[in-house]
Design a protein around this motif. Structure first.
Motif, PDB file in Angstrom:
ATOM      1  N   SER A 133       0.844  -1.238  -0.167  1.00 14.76           N
ATOM      2  CA  SER A 133      -0.070  -0.127  -0.057  1.00 14.76           C
ATOM      3  C   SER A 133       0.845   1.210  -0.210  1.00 14.76           C
ATOM      4  N   GLU A 134       0.386   2.490  -0.154  1.00 14.16           N
ATOM      5  CA  GLU A 134       0.922   3.832  -0.423  1.00 14.16           C
ATOM      6  C   GLU A 134       1.674   3.935   0.970  1.00 14.16           C
ATOM      7  N   ALA A 135       0.959   3.550   2.123  1.00 17.83           N
ATOM      8  CA  ALA A 135       1.153   3.868   3.443  1.00 17.83           C
ATOM      9  C   ALA A 135       2.485   3.152   3.922  1.00 17.83           C
ATOM     10  N   GLU A 136       3.119   1.856   2.896  1.00 19.89           N
ATOM     11  CA  GLU A 136       4.228   1.448   3.281  1.00 19.89           C
ATOM     12  C   GLU A 136       5.507   2.153   2.290  1.00 19.89           C
ATOM     13  N   ILE A 137       5.194   3.044   1.547  1.00 16.08           N
ATOM     14  CA  ILE A 137       6.157   3.428   0.613  1.00 16.08           C
ATOM     15  C   ILE A 137       6.828   4.450   1.430  1.00 16.08           C
ATOM     16  N   GLY A 138       6.329   5.465   2.158  1.00 12.12           N
ATOM     17  CA  GLY A 138       7.090   6.512   2.920  1.00 12.12           C
ATOM     18  C   GLY A 138       7.484   7.907   1.899  1.00 12.12           C
ATOM     19  N   TYR A 139       7.823   7.873   0.718  1.00 12.30           N
ATOM     20  CA  TYR A 139       8.169   8.890  -0.152  1.00 12.30           C
ATOM     21  C   TYR A 139       6.791   9.341  -1.076  1.00 12.30           C
ATOM     22  N   PRO A 140       6.784  10.305  -1.268  1.00 11.43           N
ATOM     23  CA  PRO A 140       5.718  10.941  -2.421  1.00 11.43           C
ATOM     24  C   PRO A 140       6.089  10.281  -3.873  1.00 11.43           C
ATOM     25  N   VAL A 141       6.346   9.136  -3.952  1.00 11.65           N
ATOM     26  CA  VAL A 141       6.674   8.530  -5.289  1.00 11.65           C
ATOM     27  C   VAL A 141       5.739   7.987  -5.975  1.00 11.65           C
ATOM     28  N   ASP A 142       5.341   8.151  -7.298  1.00 12.51           N
ATOM     29  CA  ASP A 142       4.498   7.170  -8.108  1.00 12.51           C
ATOM     30  C   ASP A 142       5.076   6.030  -8.527  1.00 12.51           C
ATOM     31  N   THR A 143       4.686   4.769  -7.985  1.00 13.80           N
ATOM     32  CA  THR A 143       5.165   3.671  -8.319  1.00 13.80           C
ATOM     33  C   THR A 143       4.472   2.765  -9.194  1.00 13.80           C
ATOM     34  N   LYS A 144       3.397   3.281  -9.851  1.00 14.64           N
ATOM     35  CA  LYS A 144       2.595   2.549 -10.870  1.00 14.64           C
ATOM     36  C   LYS A 144       3.580   1.892 -12.056  1.00 14.64           C
ATOM     37  N   ASN A 145       4.394   2.696 -12.244  1.00 11.57           N
ATOM     38  CA  ASN A 145       5.556   2.324 -13.096  1.00 11.57           C
ATOM     39  C   ASN A 145       6.711   1.422 -12.770  1.00 11.57           C
ATOM     40  N   SER A 146       7.002   1.266 -11.523  1.00 13.62           N
ATOM     41  CA  SER A 146       8.066   0.826 -10.851  1.00 13.62           C
ATOM     42  C   SER A 146       7.845  -0.856 -10.943  1.00 13.62           C
ATOM     43  N   PHE A 147       8.980  -1.445 -10.932  1.00  9.10           N
ATOM     44  CA  PHE A 147       9.193  -2.848 -10.858  1.00  9.10           C
ATOM     45  C   PHE A 147       9.392  -3.396  -9.249  1.00  9.10           C
ATOM     46  N   LEU A 148      10.599  -2.632  -8.767  1.00 10.76           N
ATOM     47  CA  LEU A 148      10.970  -2.860  -7.515  1.00 10.76           C
ATOM     48  C   LEU A 148      11.740  -1.627  -6.986  1.00 10.76           C
ATOM     49  N   ALA A 149      12.040  -1.590  -5.707  1.00 14.62           N
ATOM     50  CA  ALA A 149      12.514  -0.487  -4.912  1.00 14.62           C
ATOM     51  C   ALA A 149      13.721  -1.074  -4.350  1.00 14.62           C
ATOM     52  N   TYR A 150      15.200  -0.553  -4.130  1.00 14.32           N
ATOM     53  CA  TYR A 150      16.185  -1.050  -3.439  1.00 14.32           C
ATOM     54  C   TYR A 150      16.751   0.100  -2.513  1.00 14.32           C
ATOM     55  N   HIS A 151      16.886  -0.396  -1.180  1.00 12.13           N
ATOM     56  CA  HIS A 151      17.239   0.491  -0.219  1.00 12.13           C
ATOM     57  C   HIS A 151      18.502   0.240   0.251  1.00 12.13           C
ATOM     58  N   ARG A 152      19.469   1.013   0.307  1.00 10.67           N
ATOM     59  CA  ARG A 152      20.827   0.898   1.039  1.00 10.67           C
ATOM     60  C   ARG A 152      21.060   1.762   2.159  1.00 10.67           C
ATOM     61  N   MET A 153      21.414   1.231   3.323  1.00 11.45           N
ATOM     62  CA  MET A 153      21.397   2.024   4.490  1.00 11.45           C
ATOM     63  C   MET A 153      23.101   2.479   4.715  1.00 11.45           C
ATOM     64  N   PHE A 154      23.417   3.650   5.222  1.00 12.80           N
ATOM     65  CA  PHE A 154      25.040   3.850   5.326  1.00 12.80           C
ATOM     66  C   PHE A 154      24.944   4.119   7.008  1.00 12.80           C
ATOM     67  N   ARG A 155      25.913   3.322   7.161  1.00 14.85           N
ATOM     68  CA  ARG A 155      26.069   3.706   8.821  1.00 14.85           C
ATOM     69  C   ARG A 155      27.406   4.412   8.932  1.00 14.85           C
ATOM     70  N   SER A 156      27.473   5.045  10.314  1.00 15.14           N
ATOM     71  CA  SER A 156      28.868   5.336  11.004  1.00 15.14           C
ATOM     72  C   SER A 156      29.676   4.242  10.994  1.00 15.14           C
ATOM     73  N   ILE A 157      30.928   4.351  10.624  1.00 21.80           N
ATOM     74  CA  ILE A 157      31.973   3.127  10.691  1.00 21.80           C
ATOM     75  C   ILE A 157      32.219   2.953  12.353  1.00 21.80           C
ATOM     76  N   VAL A 158      32.266   4.044  13.006  1.00 22.79           N
ATOM     77  CA  VAL A 158      32.463   3.866  14.381  1.00 22.79           C
ATOM     78  C   VAL A 158      31.537   3.467  15.267  1.00 22.79           C
ATOM     79  N   SER A 159      30.245   4.162  15.321  1.00 29.21           N
ATOM     80  CA  SER A 159      28.952   3.702  16.165  1.00 29.21           C
ATOM     81  C   SER A 159      28.143   2.828  15.447  1.00 29.21           C
ATOM     82  N   ARG A 160      28.299   2.519  14.002  1.00 31.05           N
ATOM     83  CA  ARG A 160      27.383   1.700  13.426  1.00 31.05           C
ATOM     84  C   ARG A 160      25.812   2.415  13.344  1.00 31.05           C
ATOM     85  N   LYS A 161      25.906   3.841  13.674  1.00 34.91           N
ATOM     86  CA  LYS A 161      24.610   4.346  13.903  1.00 34.91           C
ATOM     87  C   LYS A 161      24.249   4.757  12.547  1.00 34.91           C
TER      88      LYS A 161
END
Length: 613
Positions: free
Chosen positions: A182-210
């Motif tokens: 659903s749209e509530a699970e997307i989070g961004y105001p992006v139109d996904t009707k033409n999208s196949f998939l989304a890939y999310h990559r998280m960047f962390r602090s090397i020291v604290s892993r935050k």
């Protein structure tokens, strides 16, 4: 109940007795039973073999196909993973993320970074960079044909399922499907009707892993189409693509997927190790073939209805039944003919015996073959001959024989006498040293012999030899005014052409060119091959056809036989064109081109067509 069974059995026995009274019915019953037994056995055996072969073929081909597509999918996902990593120094990227809210240069760095990523691929629909501490995002999308970078607040991102999945993932990444989210699970105001998939990559602090930032790529459906097009797909079949955690990323029928998932198909696939299983959905039975990628664990699942797999076997079985039925009909007809062939001589012999017993001594049975019936008939005839007048019978046969001989002698009277007469005249000319006359008579005799031969289609070398003899007679008439050239390749000497076809063209050139002028006329005879036809041409440099006569000849080619003027000067060309159509079909043709410089006539004989004559 017992009474009805006894009556039915009695009726069947009565019918059987009536059928078995005659030999013909016994033979029909026997051979029909044999044919039914053989055809039914072969049909059942071949149907079972084809069923097994069809299943094995579908398993092998589909497994290899899914394996190849899954490998391509892994390569594609690997490329996405590499794209999500910082394309510049990790420290530069981290500094820009941390200083974004107070440093304009850092803001520009992030915008340029997103532009670089966006323009690096054709399949990117949108890119979002979420800054964790600032609770804001940068995005780049295509708006009204313009590539736009925007900023915005997104406080709900940490509550998104994909964010939590990235946070918990050892690889700091997560794939997101849009098939049923659903749209509530997307989070961004992006139109996904033409999208196949989304890939999310998280960047962390090397020291604290935050967590410091999350970059999200949204890929358009062209990727899906490019990957899935390599999987053969027919009506009734289904395709499903699942992530390692069994999240659906593609299906051709969402309702079908929902049913089989609720029924436990996905759980069975996870427990099976054969890459295939049988599944029943309602009244439809499926062969489910799947492939699980070795590295990434992505699944490709293809349910194929057994009805489609067995379609070839079922068609073959029905064809076998039809052929068996035809064989059954033919066997009945054949047995009937054979039995009649056996019983008919017996009936005739019985009839002749009745005639003989009544005093008709002309009775005689027909004898065919060397079997027992023929033996009886032969001895009956011997008995009749012993009591009948054989001399009269033989006399009648001699009269018939004499009449046949006379008719045969009458049939042998044909134009061969003219050929023999010409040979006699030639011999007489040679005895009187008139060699020129002898050569002309020999040429005329050979020409006559060639004309009266029964063949309608001859080899080109035979026709050219005949043309040489024909032209030798014409040169005796026209002398040096008649000049002939040949351009005929040796490879075309065995070409089959209509007899007297080339002579018709040459004769037309002599009649309408050489006879019309007093100067020298050159007749060129040639043959060549095109891609579709063998082309035989005769050209002369005479005065040519008048436009009216040329138009008349061409129109006559198109007219019906009854409408033609059979006394016309061009009847030879018209008849030749008709012969070509009859021998070679509508692709054969006689073409005529003429002007004041000469006339060219071409026969077009289609290649690969056998002329019957």
């Amino acid at each position: 109940m017992d009474t009805l069974i006894k009556r039915a059995a009695k009726a069947v026995m009565s019918v059987y007795e009536r059928i078995s009274r005659r030999l013909v019915n016994k033979l029909i019953l026997l051979f029909t039973s044999i044919v039914v037994l053989v055809v039914a056995s072969l049909t059942v055996i071949s149907y079972q073999m084809l069923q097994k072969e069809s299943v094995n073929h579908n398993i092998e081909s589909t497994t290899n196909n899914l394996l190849l597509v899954n490998q391509n999918m892994e390569d594609y996902l690997g490329g996405i993973d590499q794209l999500s990593l910082p394309q510049t120094s990790y420290d530069e990227f981290t500094i820009a993320v941390l200083n974004e809210n107070k440093d304009y240069a850092s803001q520009m760095f992030l915008e340029d970074y997103l532009r670089t990523l966006y323009f690096s691929r054709q399949d990117v629909e949108a890119i979002y960079l979420y800054l964790v501490d600032q609770r804001k995002y940068y995005s780049i999308t295509k708006e009204n044909y313009n590539i736009t970078v925007r900023k915005g607040a997104a406080p709900a991102i940490p509550s998104m399922p994909w964010y939590k999945q990235s946070l918990e993932s050892p690889s700091n990444s997560a794939f997101q499907s849009f098939v049923s989210s659903s749209e509530a699970e997307i989070g961004y105001p992006v139109d996904t009707k033409n999208s196949f998939l989304a890939y999310h990559r998280m960047f962390r602090s090397i020291v604290s892993r935050k967590p410091q930032a999350v970059i999200s790529f949204y890929f358009n459906s062209s990727v899906q189409d490019e990957i899935m097009k390599d999987i053969p797909f027919n009506e009734g079949q289904h395709i499903m693509m699942l992530s390692p955690d069994n999240e659906l990323f593609y299906t051709d029928d969402l309702s079908f997927y929902s049913r089989v998932r609720n029924d436990g198909l996905i759980d069975n696939i996870n427990q099976s190790a054969n890459n295939r299983l049988t599944w029943v959905d309602g009244e439809q039975k499926y062969l489910v073939i799947y492939d699980i990628a070795e590295k990434s664990g992505w699944k490709l699942i293809k349910p194929i209805p057994y009805k489609q797999i067995y379609e070839a076997a079922t068609t073959n079985r029905n064809l076998s039944y039809m052929i068996g039925f035809i064989f059954l009909i033919l066997s009945v007809i054949l047995v009937t003919l054979i039995s009649n062939a056996i019983t008919k001589p017996l009936k005739k012999l019985s009839h002749q015996m009745s005639r003989f017993s009544e005093g008709d001594f002309d009775a005689e049975a027909q004898v065919k073959g060397r079997d027992e019936i023929a033996y009886l008939s032969r001895h009956f005839n011997q008995m009749v001959r012993g009591t009948n007048d054989l001399i009269n019978e033989r006399y009648k046969m001699k009269l018939v024989e004499k009449n046949a001989i006379l008719k045969a002698l009458e049939a042998e009277i044909n134009p061969h006498f003219l050929y023999n007469a010409l040979q006699a005249i030639s011999t007489k000319a040679l005895k009187n040293d008139r060699y020129d006359i002898a050569e002309m008579i020999d040429a005329l005799a050979m020409t006559l012999r060639y004309c009266i031969s029964g063949k309608d289609v001859v080899y080109a070398r035979e026709e050219l030899k005949h043309i040489e003899r024909y032209l030798s007679l014409q040169k005796a008439r026209f002398g040096s005014r008649l000049q002939v050239t040949y351009d005929w390749e040796d490879s075309l000497m065995e070409l089959e052409i209509p007899k007297l076809s080339v002579q018709t063209l040459v004769e037309n050139a002599i009649k309408h060119a050489l006879e019309k002028v007093s100067s020298t006329v050159i007749i060129a005879i040639a043959a060549r091959l095109s891609e579709t036809h063998a082309i035989i041409s005769v050209y002369d440099n005479g005065p040519g056809f008048t436009p009216e006569r040329l138009e008349h000849v061409r129109n006559t080619f198109k007219s019906d036989w009854e409408e033609r003027d059979h006394e016309s000067e061009s009847i030879g060309l018209v008849n030749l064109n008709t012969r070509l159509k009859l021998l070679y079909g509508e692709d054969a043709e006689l073409l005529i081109r003429s002007d004041h410089k000469g006339t060219a006539m071409e026969m077009l004989l289609p290649l690969g067509v056998v002329a019957y004559g």
